[in-house]
Design a protein around this motif. Structure first.
Motif, PDB file in Angstrom:
ATOM      1  N   GLU A 263      -9.768   0.293   5.461  1.00 31.69           N
ATOM      2  CA  GLU A 263      -9.956  -1.141   5.409  1.00 31.69           C
ATOM      3  C   GLU A 263      -9.461  -1.586   4.017  1.00 31.69           C
ATOM      4  O   GLU A 263      -8.680  -2.473   3.786  1.00 31.69           O
ATOM      5  CB  GLU A 263     -11.342  -1.532   5.422  1.00 31.69           C
ATOM      6  CG  GLU A 263     -11.881  -2.096   6.920  1.00 31.69           C
ATOM      7  CD  GLU A 263     -11.040  -3.155   7.492  1.00 31.69           C
ATOM      8  OE1 GLU A 263     -10.659  -3.998   6.601  1.00 31.69           O
ATOM      9  OE2 GLU A 263     -10.828  -3.174   8.767  1.00 31.69           O
ATOM     10  N   GLU A 264     -10.011  -0.763   2.961  1.00 27.75           N
ATOM     11  CA  GLU A 264      -9.640  -0.954   1.455  1.00 27.75           C
ATOM     12  C   GLU A 264      -7.967  -0.887   1.341  1.00 27.75           C
ATOM     13  O   GLU A 264      -7.421  -1.762   0.815  1.00 27.75           O
ATOM     14  CB  GLU A 264     -10.236   0.043   0.662  1.00 27.75           C
ATOM     15  CG  GLU A 264      -9.785  -0.111  -0.698  1.00 27.75           C
ATOM     16  CD  GLU A 264     -10.699  -1.495  -1.217  1.00 27.75           C
ATOM     17  OE1 GLU A 264     -11.719  -1.808  -1.008  1.00 27.75           O
ATOM     18  OE2 GLU A 264     -10.178  -2.059  -2.395  1.00 27.75           O
TER      19      GLU A 264
ATOM     20  N   ARG B 260      -5.797  -0.996   3.872  1.00 32.24           N
ATOM     21  CA  ARG B 260      -5.118  -2.088   4.716  1.00 32.24           C
ATOM     22  C   ARG B 260      -5.273  -3.432   4.014  1.00 32.24           C
ATOM     23  O   ARG B 260      -4.030  -4.223   3.822  1.00 32.24           O
ATOM     24  CB  ARG B 260      -5.900  -2.288   5.891  1.00 32.24           C
ATOM     25  CG  ARG B 260      -5.426  -3.347   7.040  1.00 32.24           C
ATOM     26  CD  ARG B 260      -6.322  -3.409   8.137  1.00 32.24           C
ATOM     27  NE  ARG B 260      -5.990  -4.657   8.776  1.00 32.24           N
ATOM     28  CZ  ARG B 260      -6.556  -5.846   8.625  1.00 32.24           C
ATOM     29  NH1 ARG B 260      -7.422  -5.714   7.916  1.00 32.24           N
ATOM     30  NH2 ARG B 260      -6.035  -6.764   9.414  1.00 32.24           N
ATOM     31  N   SER B 261      -6.328  -3.787   3.565  1.00 30.00           N
ATOM     32  CA  SER B 261      -6.322  -5.285   2.528  1.00 30.00           C
ATOM     33  C   SER B 261      -5.475  -5.031   1.194  1.00 30.00           C
ATOM     34  O   SER B 261      -4.901  -6.156   1.033  1.00 30.00           O
ATOM     35  CB  SER B 261      -7.857  -5.345   1.960  1.00 30.00           C
ATOM     36  OG  SER B 261      -8.685  -4.899   3.155  1.00 30.00           O
TER      37      SER B 261
ATOM     38  N   LEU C 217     -12.717  -8.892 -10.531  1.00 27.64           N
ATOM     39  CA  LEU C 217     -12.508  -8.137  -9.132  1.00 27.64           C
ATOM     40  C   LEU C 217     -13.137  -6.775  -9.282  1.00 27.64           C
ATOM     41  O   LEU C 217     -13.935  -6.397  -8.466  1.00 27.64           O
ATOM     42  CB  LEU C 217     -11.167  -8.410  -8.490  1.00 27.64           C
ATOM     43  CG  LEU C 217     -11.072  -7.790  -7.126  1.00 27.64           C
ATOM     44  CD1 LEU C 217     -12.115  -8.632  -6.208  1.00 27.64           C
ATOM     45  CD2 LEU C 217      -9.901  -7.864  -6.697  1.00 27.64           C
TER      46      LEU C 217
ATOM     47  N   ARG D  26       1.980  -9.689   1.189  1.00 26.89           N
ATOM     48  CA  ARG D  26       1.998 -11.510   1.455  1.00 26.89           C
ATOM     49  C   ARG D  26       2.260 -12.200  -0.198  1.00 26.89           C
ATOM     50  O   ARG D  26       2.520 -13.392  -0.166  1.00 26.89           O
ATOM     51  CB  ARG D  26       0.644 -11.920   1.689  1.00 26.89           C
ATOM     52  CG  ARG D  26       0.396 -11.577   3.436  1.00 26.89           C
ATOM     53  CD  ARG D  26      -0.771 -12.363   3.476  1.00 26.89           C
ATOM     54  NE  ARG D  26      -1.276 -11.854   4.824  1.00 26.89           N
ATOM     55  CZ  ARG D  26      -2.526 -11.607   5.369  1.00 26.89           C
ATOM     56  NH1 ARG D  26      -3.423 -12.204   4.178  1.00 26.89           N
ATOM     57  NH2 ARG D  26      -2.801 -11.482   6.354  1.00 26.89           N
ATOM     58  N   ALA D  27       2.499 -11.404  -1.067  1.00 25.80           N
ATOM     59  CA  ALA D  27       2.647 -12.026  -2.433  1.00 25.80           C
ATOM     60  C   ALA D  27       4.021 -11.900  -2.826  1.00 25.80           C
ATOM     61  O   ALA D  27       4.492 -10.906  -3.297  1.00 25.80           O
ATOM     62  CB  ALA D  27       1.740 -11.105  -3.633  1.00 25.80           C
TER      63      ALA D  27
ATOM     64  N   LEU E 204      -1.798  -5.610   2.583  1.00 27.46           N
ATOM     65  CA  LEU E 204      -1.678  -6.957   3.234  1.00 27.46           C
ATOM     66  C   LEU E 204      -1.507  -8.062   1.913  1.00 27.46           C
ATOM     67  O   LEU E 204      -0.541  -8.764   1.846  1.00 27.46           O
ATOM     68  CB  LEU E 204      -2.986  -7.397   4.017  1.00 27.46           C
ATOM     69  CG  LEU E 204      -2.817  -7.035   5.452  1.00 27.46           C
ATOM     70  CD1 LEU E 204      -4.292  -7.779   6.228  1.00 27.46           C
ATOM     71  CD2 LEU E 204      -1.875  -7.996   6.151  1.00 27.46           C
ATOM     72  N   ARG E 205      -2.438  -7.807   0.880  1.00 24.95           N
ATOM     73  CA  ARG E 205      -2.384  -8.844  -0.010  1.00 24.95           C
ATOM     74  C   ARG E 205      -1.167  -8.701  -0.607  1.00 24.95           C
ATOM     75  O   ARG E 205      -0.547  -9.725  -1.225  1.00 24.95           O
ATOM     76  CB  ARG E 205      -3.524  -8.760  -1.036  1.00 24.95           C
ATOM     77  CG  ARG E 205      -3.802  -7.425  -1.736  1.00 24.95           C
ATOM     78  CD  ARG E 205      -4.892  -7.450  -2.397  1.00 24.95           C
ATOM     79  NE  ARG E 205      -4.766  -8.327  -3.593  1.00 24.95           N
ATOM     80  CZ  ARG E 205      -5.338  -7.681  -4.725  1.00 24.95           C
ATOM     81  NH1 ARG E 205      -6.029  -6.642  -4.864  1.00 24.95           N
ATOM     82  NH2 ARG E 205      -5.477  -8.397  -6.080  1.00 24.95           N
TER      83      ARG E 205
ATOM     84  N   GLY F 258      -9.983 -10.415 -14.459  1.00 21.15           N
ATOM     85  CA  GLY F 258     -10.653 -11.393 -13.528  1.00 21.15           C
ATOM     86  C   GLY F 258     -11.795 -11.133 -12.822  1.00 21.15           C
ATOM     87  O   GLY F 258     -12.598 -12.006 -12.017  1.00 21.15           O
TER      88      GLY F 258
END
Lengths: 263, 309
Positions: A27-28, A30-31, A102, A38-39, A34-35, A100
């Motif tokens: 999942e990590e 994949r995310s 995160l 998309r940027a 994806l992010r 930031g």
């Protein structure tokens, strides 16, 4: 009240099945992929710069000089293209995410160890694959370069694994600098290093001094491997592989130490 | 809520220094199962450091830090907590549903996505990229991330900052629902009404120490002051002259009086002005109690410094 409490008493256990643990890593990754896919602010420069340079120097200007120049520059610009997802994808994102909050948030969560770095690594490898495919498409169609399937596979493999030492370097810079300062710092490393490793102009065209110190740069060693992949270079490859491996290990170690100490 | 409930998160004489600055100076804190403990204190009191220790983000220089009886840096302990931090910029291009899926994947037995979305009120946002949400919506998503893993203990750091009144009420309702199900919450907040509305116990920090711990009622009782409000023709100077009045202000013909002896002051007021209207007597809110407590701590700390000098 007491019965209601015991009835709905939290039943969570802290045990995690191996399957769910693997799922968390996936999942990590994949995310992370994806992010960034998309940027556009990340993907466009990473893809367009090497493609533009290659079109200009490898296709348009090399037309009169034969397919060998196109082939030589395919290798060099592949290395140039592979460096940036490593340096920027890893370094800039780490610097921004430390700034930031995160990274702090993720460290407070029960994210499995290493998933964060592994996710970024896979993302950089995916981006490197895209860059090389794009350059290959340009070379084979417009550049009239001919490559055997084995050579194509070898170049892809060189790029996908070759991104890793630059991930380690990017990560180290990301732990040194927080926030918006990181992109500038990484450009200062990326562009001169590319030039001095002979990625823009072949090394023999550069001043003697630069030729002599070229083996200091990891990009020089990756270029040797990429040239061999497209059949432009003979000779032993193992020393270059070892140098890259050592380079990656040293910077990874330095970076994880800094992360552990300073967060 | 009884004292026999087991402690699930604990600080004991915890000390944390940043260079020469002491952020935590022997702080004690205990969160018991099933309660909501509100951690209050002015900026720089050490709240963030205390939370950072309990989340395993920092290591204490001295003292004990425990989460479910374990070191918080152990992932097994953190699999039982949910976290909402004050400023965490989440990946802007990921959709809310993707963020929930990712965070839930870290936990052994997470909630179903739909259940999380329903509890946190983000059901209509699942397909939206995080960056396109308003500040209040982002806070709701962060709350959803905190509870998606079915944690036994929630850390909520200023959860309602940037929310409008309606969103805040909804979040409070969701927190009450979780508490009713037996989960525990450690809340830090600047909104004292939030602590008043939700907390079983309140812990007040100043200068890296706990200066008060108890129920909201006990905190109020510790400050015996009352507020008197009325409309009167009396001048402010007359009222200020009475020895029982500790503070007085005037707004048109409306008087605001703070006193420890409300009964005496009310008798004086009625005696001095037969036309007095709209008389109100109130116990001091948490805000006053809190201000007074931290002022005492400030004075104590200043006195310490003078002695040291």
């Amino acid at each position: 009240m007491e019965t209601a409490m015991s009835f709905t008493q939290p039943t969570t256990t802290s045990g995690m099945s191996p399957r769910r643990l693997l799922g968390a890593y996936l999942e990590e990754a994949r995310s992370e992929c994806l992010r960034y896919m998309r940027a556009p602010g990340f993907m466009l420069p990473v893809m367009l710069f090497p493609a533009m340079f290659y079109l200009l120097f490898g296709v348009l200007m090399a037309r009169s000089e034969g397919a060998d120049v196109g082939r030589y520059l395919l290798a060099s610009y592949s290395v140039f293209g592979v460096m940036s997802p490593g340096l920027f994808g890893f370094g800039v994102s780490l610097a921004l995410e430390r700034d930031g909050g995160l990274l702090t948030f993720k460290r407070a969560l029960p994210m499995p160890p290493g998933a964060y770095l592994l996710g970024k690594m896979l993302m950089a490898m995916a981006a490197a694959t895209v860059v090389i495919l794009l350059l290959l498409a340009l070379a084979l169609s417009l550049g009239h370069v001919t490559l055997t399937p084995v050579q194509i596979a070898a170049l892809l493999l060189t790029g996908v694994l070759g991104v890793l030492p630059f991930c380690a370097l990017g990560m180290f810079v990301g732990t040194l600098i927080k926030g918006q300062g990181a992109p500038g710092m990484l450009q200062l490393i990326y562009l001169p290093m590319s030039f001095m490793s002979g990625l823009w102009f072949p090394l023999p065209m550069l001043p003697k001094f630069l030729q002599q110190i070229a083996p200091v740069w990891p990009s020089y060693h990756l270029d040797q491997l990429a040239l061999a992949a497209v059949g432009m270079r003979q000779g032993a490859l193992l020393p270059h592989v070892l140098v890259l491996f050592g380079f990656a290990a040293v910077f990874l170690l330095l970076a994880t130490q800094r992360l552990r100490r300073h967060g | 809520m009884t004292h026999s409930d087991p402690v699930i998160a604990r600080l004991e004489v915890a000390v944390k220094r940043y260079g020469r600055r002491v952020a935590l100076d022997g702080a004690d804190l205990a969160v018991r199962r099933g309660e909501l403990l509100a951690l209050l204190g002015p900026n720089g009191a050490g709240k963030t450091t205390a939370i950072g220790l309990l989340l395993g983000l920092l290591r204490a220089d001295a003292g004990t830090v425990e989460l479910f009886g374990q070191d918080p840096q152990r992932i097994e302990a953190r699999r039982r907590i949910g976290v909402m931090l004050q400023n965490a910029e989440l990946p802007p291009t990921l959709q809310v549903g993707e963020l929930l899926r990712l965070t839930a994947s870290y936990y052994p037995t997470p909630r179903a996505l739909a259940e999380t979305a329903e509890l946190a009120g983000v059901g209509d946002l699942l397909k939206r990229p995080y960056a396109k949400l308003s500040g209040g919506q982002q806070r709701r998503v962060q709350f959803a991330l905190a509870l998606c893993g079915r944690p036994e203990l929630l850390f909520l750091d200023e959860p309602t900052v940037g929310m409008d009144i309606e969103a805040r009420q909804k979040l409070w309702m969701a927190i009450r629902q979780l508490l009713a199900e037996g989960w525990s919450v450690l809340l830090t907040t600047h909104y004292l009404e939030e602590a008043e509305a939700l907390a079983d116990r309140v812990c007040v920090m100043a200068h890296g120490r706990m200066i008060h711990e108890g129920t909201v009622e006990a905190l109020r009782a510790r400050v015996a002051r009352k507020r008197i409000r009325c409309r009167s023709a009396l001048t402010i100077d007359t009222v200020r002259g009475w020895p029982e009045v500790s503070e007085a202000s005037q707004d048109g013909e409306r008087l605001h009086i703070t006193t420890a002896d409300a009964e005496i002051v009310v008798r004086r007021l009625l005696g001095a002005d037969a036309q007095l209207r709209e008389l109100e007597v109130q116990r001091a809110g948490l805000a006053e109690a809190f201000t007074e407590l931290t002022r005492d701590a400030d004075e104590a700390s200043n006195a310490d410094q003078r002695e040291a000098a």
